[in-house]
Design a protein around this motif. Structure first.
Motif, PDB file in Angstrom:
ATOM      1  N   UNK A   7       0.850  -1.188   0.000  1.00 48.62           N
ATOM      2  CA  UNK A   7       0.000   0.000   0.000  1.00 48.62           C
ATOM      3  C   UNK A   7       0.886   1.239   0.000  1.00 48.62           C
ATOM      4  N   UNK A   8       0.262   2.368  -0.276  1.00 46.75           N
ATOM      5  CA  UNK A   8       0.987   3.627  -0.179  1.00 46.75           C
ATOM      6  C   UNK A   8       1.349   4.285  -1.489  1.00 46.75           C
ATOM      7  N   UNK A  20       5.956   3.554   0.979  1.00 48.23           N
ATOM      8  CA  UNK A  20       5.221   2.331   0.701  1.00 48.23           C
ATOM      9  C   UNK A  20       5.297   1.408   1.912  1.00 48.23           C
ATOM     10  N   UNK A  21       4.213   0.690   2.131  1.00 41.87           N
ATOM     11  CA  UNK A  21       4.169  -0.297   3.202  1.00 41.87           C
ATOM     12  C   UNK A  21       3.816  -1.648   2.614  1.00 41.87           C
ATOM     13  N   UNK A  80       8.878  -1.393   4.936  1.00 43.01           N
ATOM     14  CA  UNK A  80       8.584  -0.071   4.380  1.00 43.01           C
ATOM     15  C   UNK A  80       9.616   0.296   3.315  1.00 43.01           C
ATOM     16  N   UNK A  81       9.178   1.150   2.414  1.00 43.27           N
ATOM     17  CA  UNK A  81      10.106   1.750   1.463  1.00 43.27           C
ATOM     18  C   UNK A  81       9.844   3.249   1.463  1.00 43.27           C
ATOM     19  N   UNK A  96       6.330  -5.794  -3.541  1.00 46.31           N
ATOM     20  CA  UNK A  96       6.997  -6.271  -2.337  1.00 46.31           C
ATOM     21  C   UNK A  96       7.077  -7.791  -2.421  1.00 46.31           C
ATOM     22  N   UNK A  97       8.168  -8.336  -1.908  1.00 48.04           N
ATOM     23  CA  UNK A  97       8.336  -9.779  -1.973  1.00 48.04           C
ATOM     24  C   UNK A  97       9.014 -10.295  -0.721  1.00 48.04           C
TER      25      UNK A  97
END
Length: 123
Positions: A7-8, A20-21, A80-81, A96-97
């Protein structure tokens, strides 16, 4: 079954920031290295950032080094990013991975993938 949900994402202007989460279901989050990848239209999925299962090290692609920061909260099963100084070329779907082991940099080293979140940077 492990589920990965990002998300995000959103639409921002060049120079803006986004975070981003990514939440991973299951009780073994702390075993997985986590990574972020991105895919722009018509291009291959590429590595963005990775963080070790215990958060002891991280690595970034050259294109985001110094602007993006990856972090994780194992108590919340979340990675998070933080993306700062966004550029037009950062526009992509971000995935995301969760890794097969505690650390990985290549897509094949990741077992569970999210559906992606769109990041669009206007110039």
């Amino acid at each position: 079954q492990v589920q990965v949900v990002e998300s995000g994402g959103g639409l921002v202007q060049a120079g803006d920031s986004l975070r981003l989460s990514c939440v991973v279901s299951g009780r073994t989050f702390g075993r997985y290295g986590m990574g972020w990848f991105r895919q722009a239209p018509g291009k291959e999925r590429t590595f963005v950032a990775a963080i070790h299962a215990r958060g002891i090290m991280a690595k970034y692609s050259d294109s985001v080094q110094g602007r993006f920061s990856i972090s994780r909260d194992n108590a919340k099963n979340t990675v998070y990013l933080q993306m700062n100084s966004l550029k037009f070329d950062d526009t992509a779907v971000y995935f995301c991975a969760a890794g097969r082991t505690d650390w990985g940099l290549r897509p094949y080293e990741y077992e569970y993938w999210g559906q992606g979140t769109q990041v669009t940077v206007s110039s």
